[in-house]
Design a protein around this motif. Structure first.
Motif, PDB file in Angstrom:
ATOM      1  N   ASP A  28       0.972  -1.402  -0.101  1.00  0.00           N
ATOM      2  CA  ASP A  28      -0.077  -0.021  -0.019  1.00  0.00           C
ATOM      3  C   ASP A  28       0.972   1.150   0.128  1.00  0.00           C
ATOM      4  N   ARG A  31       1.996   1.543  -3.392  1.00  0.00           N
ATOM      5  CA  ARG A  31       1.044   1.881  -4.558  1.00  0.00           C
ATOM      6  C   ARG A  31       0.428   3.144  -4.243  1.00  0.00           C
ATOM      7  N   ARG A  37       2.247   1.740  -9.421  1.00  0.00           N
ATOM      8  CA  ARG A  37       1.394   0.847  -9.616  1.00  0.00           C
ATOM      9  C   ARG A  37       1.583  -0.322 -10.234  1.00  0.00           C
ATOM     10  N   LYS A  40       1.721  -5.111  -8.041  1.00  0.00           N
ATOM     11  CA  LYS A  40       0.282  -5.540  -8.204  1.00  0.00           C
ATOM     12  C   LYS A  40      -0.130  -6.234  -6.817  1.00  0.00           C
ATOM     13  N   ARG A  41      -1.401  -6.249  -6.644  1.00  0.00           N
ATOM     14  CA  ARG A  41      -2.147  -6.752  -5.581  1.00  0.00           C
ATOM     15  C   ARG A  41      -3.061  -7.805  -5.764  1.00  0.00           C
ATOM     16  N   SER A  42      -3.028  -8.968  -5.088  1.00  0.00           N
ATOM     17  CA  SER A  42      -3.797 -10.221  -5.750  1.00  0.00           C
ATOM     18  C   SER A  42      -4.286 -10.835  -4.525  1.00  0.00           C
ATOM     19  N   CYS A  43      -3.531 -11.910  -4.096  1.00  0.00           N
ATOM     20  CA  CYS A  43      -3.968 -12.951  -2.957  1.00  0.00           C
ATOM     21  C   CYS A  43      -3.764 -12.265  -1.625  1.00  0.00           C
ATOM     22  N   ASP A  44      -2.987 -11.407  -1.440  1.00  0.00           N
ATOM     23  CA  ASP A  44      -2.764 -10.509  -0.084  1.00  0.00           C
ATOM     24  C   ASP A  44      -2.347 -11.771   0.960  1.00  0.00           C
ATOM     25  N   PHE A 104      -0.353  -9.320 -15.466  1.00  0.00           N
ATOM     26  CA  PHE A 104      -0.342  -8.758 -14.036  1.00  0.00           C
ATOM     27  C   PHE A 104       0.553  -9.430 -13.188  1.00  0.00           C
TER      28      PHE A 104
ATOM     29  N   TYR B  25      -4.515  -1.327 -15.192  1.00  0.00           N
ATOM     30  CA  TYR B  25      -5.459  -2.239 -15.191  1.00  0.00           C
ATOM     31  C   TYR B  25      -6.771  -1.653 -14.179  1.00  0.00           C
ATOM     32  N   ILE B 204      -5.249 -13.789 -11.910  1.00  0.00           N
ATOM     33  CA  ILE B 204      -4.304 -13.406 -10.959  1.00  0.00           C
ATOM     34  C   ILE B 204      -4.967 -11.896 -10.486  1.00  0.00           C
ATOM     35  N   LEU B 285      -8.049 -12.078  -4.290  1.00  0.00           N
ATOM     36  CA  LEU B 285      -8.469 -13.370  -5.027  1.00  0.00           C
ATOM     37  C   LEU B 285      -9.175 -14.404  -4.274  1.00  0.00           C
TER      38      LEU B 285
END
Lengths: 154, 756
Positions: A28, A31, A37, A40-44, A104, B25, B204, B285
């Motif tokens: 955070d 970003r 940017r 990348k944020r996905s699964c955390d 991504f 994105y 993803i 996700l």
């Protein structure tokens, strides 16, 4: 409320001083406070590798690292690679080998590859595959990613 | 491997943005005044909401608003769907699956919104639930939806056939010939049941939406594969004109169908409307795994053959687990029913496909909808039959394959590929990888449900740069590179001068959506036609200036030429328009009536695939590895060869995941592994060491340069090819996916027990 901490770090080669809340995650901080940017944020939860950045050269999931813990460190994101004159060789290799689709996961893979090559300039296929096991790509099937990294092995 | 320069160049601009981290994105979008939403999700599979108290959450400092079922009456329509009007914008009276949105808190920061979720009190009045499709068919099964409202021709042609008073939301049948008579005459009848689990898309980039009202006009940024479907549903739900709704889609971090049709957009827009502020909702996700999944299936096949191994008849009973809301499940059932026939010449068919509601994550489109489920059953059974009849599996297929031009069903277009030849190429390719002596093989043909409706604008600007406007979405498949290559060729311009703008319903014409392998063909033709229109206009302008006929002239990079004389676009516009500005706009809309195309019969092309592989089994642990994999696809023409190859490779590895590990697992109505930690998708180490893709290019497709659509077919043969290789080499047959080490180990024990 959580306390505010003063931190200083090298961010993509530039010195940065910042005041961050104790609970602020590195992802955070990068970003939102620095508009990086490409992180990348996905699964955390440190599974997918999309938020990978280099902290003192090591690949780290920025979703599970606190910004305060980056105090005194050197942090490199995808924006810190290459420069006005061109791409980093890893970026160039991913481009040439078509080693990405949606893109991504790509910043994370490129940074993980940077870290690998920094410690092992001539990795075998097995070493590449092992090293990249912390990064998930759902698009490419990895083949062209592995080929791109193999092309960089000296 | 070196790639032809032009193809690399066409792809390069997008890839460059992505390798530098500059690509934007949906989850990167930020707008002024934006607040952040977090979702409270149902913890139980089926319940009436007895009480939902959001007072404490609403009172929390920094909370802007809380959207709940109480807000449903403020909407023009409180439910939506593409086949069935079954999904509330947010749970109203009841919840139907664990993970269903119950409340959406909007706050100044995501952290405050998250904290407020804990302050919401929910009392559930539990209802009996059903988390299994077979159980959902039982006469006394709990009903998820009291009534069914099927909507015809809303976004898909035709309509679903739900059955009142049951959980069945789609019932589709295929019937030809006389199966009873054929079974009486048959020398052999085989009946087996195969199962395929629900599978997570695991793109993803999770679903991410920003919604902002400006007066009565709405702008939505979403990683959506079908921007015009989102626009249409929002128009109904909020009572807005289509022209007042703008959907913008930047780059999308993977879709695979999980971002097709409509997903969280109505929910986020409702929250923005209530908050009176732009709202961003970026799922994790894990939340995306609770948003949609591939439909699970149980498929029973009864196949009759004569003594020479010619198939006389096939009965198929397909039961699909559609989850709590139908979404595009009705189309999945139709495709599964067609695909289960296989590319075989079978005169007598009785296929029935049902899709049912269960108290689980809603089913949705996923790469080749219904295909992998159907092919798993059909191609596994083909090998079981071959073994039982002592016929070589490739030979059994050759005895039954339709030739090019043969008809799988007479209502469908004739087969446009030679699958026998593809089988031969697959065999050669795996041999050249040093294997194949005990390879598993599978073949497939699927009819992508393509609606030929999509338009584009090609704008030739004064400085010679070109902007292409299209609502086809780049989800990683590289559609922008394909469109750029088509425009470059049609207008004879450098690919580097062409830019494809982000999909935006305010500026680009209608396009049905990005899925079903349709964009290369439909949007490819739309930009080809639009570029041709631009070319005609430019040559006409130039003819008046050169004082000649348009056919004396030709486009050259940067302008128009007559003989040796070249006029730049800038000079041309200067002389034609009086200032050295302006532009020429080519436009095109591909419709079912497009001139020069035969779109009367579906499908526009067949997506065909052959897969063959070698496997290695650790008999101590049951761990199976794919050591060599070859995929063969007839794609007509590869406009972007590296991209096409990447699609096939990606599909095959996704297929390996489906075959070996992936399953969204339910116990007592609870999803037990719907988290990125517990749910395993393939990693780099799971990739076959030796893999090869064969692309067959005869230039016989309906798209630009003879291209067919592609990108989905590659996943079809993977699981049965692996299962067949396992059976052939190790003597164990698995009929339930995934082929986990435990299942294989148990099968090995049974094999050894039977042998002793």
């Amino acid at each position: 409320m959580s306390s505010i901490h003063e931190i200083t770090l090298m961010l993509n080669g530039d010195p940065v001083e910042a005041a961050v809340a104790a609970h602020t995650l590195l992802v955070d901080f990068l970003r939102d406070s620095h508009a990086l940017r490409g992180v990348k944020r996905s699964c955390d939860m440190q599974v997918c590798g999309a938020c990978t950045v280099l902290v003192d050269g090591r690949p780290v999931s920025s979703c599970t690292m606190l910004a305060v813990d980056a105090d005194g460190a050197s942090v490199v994101t995808i924006e810190g690679l290459g420069g006005p004159d061109g791409l980093d060789p890893v970026q160039e290799a991913f481009l040439e080998h078509g080693a990405l689709q949606c893109g991504f996961c790509t910043p994370g893979f490129i940074l993980a590859t940077k870290a690998l090559l920094a410690t092992n300039p001539s990795p075998s296929r097995e070493e590449i595959v092992h090293h990249l096991s912390g990064n998930i790509c759902r698009c490419t099937g990895y083949q062209k990613i592995i080929e791109a990294v193999e092309s960089l092995a000296r | 491997m070196t790639k032809p320069a032009t193809d690399t160049n066409a792809a390069r601009a997008d890839l460059l943005e992505k390798v530098t981290g500059r690509a934007v994105y949906a989850s990167d979008i930020s707008v002024p005044g934006m607040a952040h939403g977090r979702i409270l999700r149902s913890a139980v599979p089926h319940a009436r909401i007895a009480r939902l108290d959001d007072a404490a959450a609403s009172a929390l400092d920094g909370v802007v608003s809380v959207l709940t079922g109480e807000d449903l009456p403020t909407l023009a329509h409180d439910r939506w769907g593409l086949f069935l009007n079954d999904r509330p914008v947010i749970a109203g009276e009841k919840v139907r699956y664990v993970g269903e949105p119950l409340a959406l808190v909007v706050a100044e920061t995501p952290e405050i919104a998250e904290a407020a979720l804990d302050l919401i009190d929910v009392d559930y009045e539990h209802l009996p639930f059903v988390d299994d499709a077979t159980a959902a068919l039982a006469p006394d099964a709990p009903l998820l939806h009291e009534r069914h409202e099927s909507i015809a021709d809303f976004y898909f042609k035709g309509q679903a056939k739900p059955v009142d008073g049951t959980n069945i939301f789609q019932n589709y049948g295929v019937s030809t010939g006389d199966v009873d008579a054929a079974e009486r005459d048959a020398a052999h009848v085989f009946e087996q049941t195969y199962t395929f689990p629900g599978i997570s898309h695991f793109a993803i980039e999770p679903h991410s939406v920003v919604a902002a009202f400006d007066g009565g006009r709405l702008t939505v940024w979403s990683g959506a594969q079908s921007p015009t479907a989102v626009q249409k549903v929002l128009s109904r739900v909020f009572g807005l004109a289509l022209s007042d709704i703008r959907i913008i889609v930047p780059f999308v971090g993977g879709g695979f169908g999980g971002k097709a049709s409509v997903k969280i957009e109505p929910l986020v827009v409702a929250a923005a409307r209530k908050a009176g502020r732009p709202v961003r909702v970026a799922l994790t996700l894990e939340e995306s795994m609770l948003t949609c999944r591939r439909l699970g299936a149980s498929i029973t096949l009864r196949t009759s053959l004569d003594r020479d191994g010619k198939i006389l008849a096939k009965r198929g009973t397909i039961l699909l687990d559609g989850g709590a809301y139908a979404d595009t499940g009705p189309a999945v059932a139709v495709k599964a029913a067609h695909c289960v026939i296989g590319p075989y010449d079978i005169a007598n068919l009785e296929i029935e496909a049902k899709a049912v509601y269960t108290n689980t994550v809603p089913g949705a489109a996923f790469r080749s909808i219904g295909g992998p489920q159907a092919v798993w059953a059909t191609e596994s059974q083909m090998d079981e039959i071959a073994e039982a009849m002592s016929i070589d599996p490739v030979d059994l297929r050759h005895r039954n394959l339709l030739p090019r031009g043969g008809e799988i069903l007479d209502s469908l277009r004739a087969l446009d590929a030679d699958i026998g030849e593809m089988l031969g190429q697959a065999g050669q390719a795996i041999a050249s990888l040093g294997g194949g002596s005990a390879a598993g093989i599978a073949v497939a043909a699927t009819d992508p449900g393509i609606l030929p409706l999509g338009g584009s604008l090609v704008r030739v600007l004064a400085d010679g740069s070109i902007t292409v406007m299209s609502n086809s979405v780049d989800i990683g498949q590289g559609v922008r590179a394909v469109l750029r290559a088509v425009v470059a060729k049609t207008l004879n311009q450098d690919v580097g001068s062409i830019r494809v703008a982000d999909p935006d319903t305010a500026t680009a014409p209608f396009d049905w959506g990005t899925g079903a392998s349709r964009s290369t063909v439909i949007m490819g033709l739309a930009v080809e036609d639009a570029a041709q229109d631009a070319s005609d206009q430019i040559l006409e302008l130039a003819a008046s200036i050169f004082d000649g006929a348009p056919n004396d002239l030709r486009l050259v990079p940067g302008g128009v030429a007559r003989g040796e004389d070249v006029l730049s676009f800038e000079d041309l516009y200067h002389r034609a328009f009086g200032i050295d500005s302006g532009e020429v706009v080519g436009r095109a809309m591909v419709t079912p009536a497009r001139k020069g195309s035969d779109f009367a019969k579906s499908p526009l092309f067949w997506e065909t695939a052959v897969g063959t592989c070698d496997v290695e089994l650790d008999e101590m642990t049951g761990e199976l590895a794919v050591t060599r994999y070859v995929g063969v696809a007839d794609i007509g023409h590869a406009i972007n060869p590296a991209g096409a190859e990447g699609q096939e490779e990606g599909a095959s590895v996704q297929g390996i995941g489906h075959a070996l590990y992936e399953q969204l697992d339910y116990r007592e109505g609870q999803p037990v592994n719907a988290t990125p930690v517990a749910y395993r998708v393939p990693a780099a180490a799971d990739v076959p060491q030796h893999a090869h893709t064969v692309l067959i290019e005869n230039g016989d497709g309906p798209g630009p340069m003879g291209a067919k659509g592609m990108g989905e077919g590659g996943i079809l043969p993977v699981a049965p090819a692996i299962g067949n290789a396992l059976a052939r080499r190790y003597g164990v047959r698995i009929r339930d996916l995934p082929m986990t080490p435990e299942r294989i180990w148990r099968a090995l024990r049974e094999r050894d027990h039977d042998a002793s």
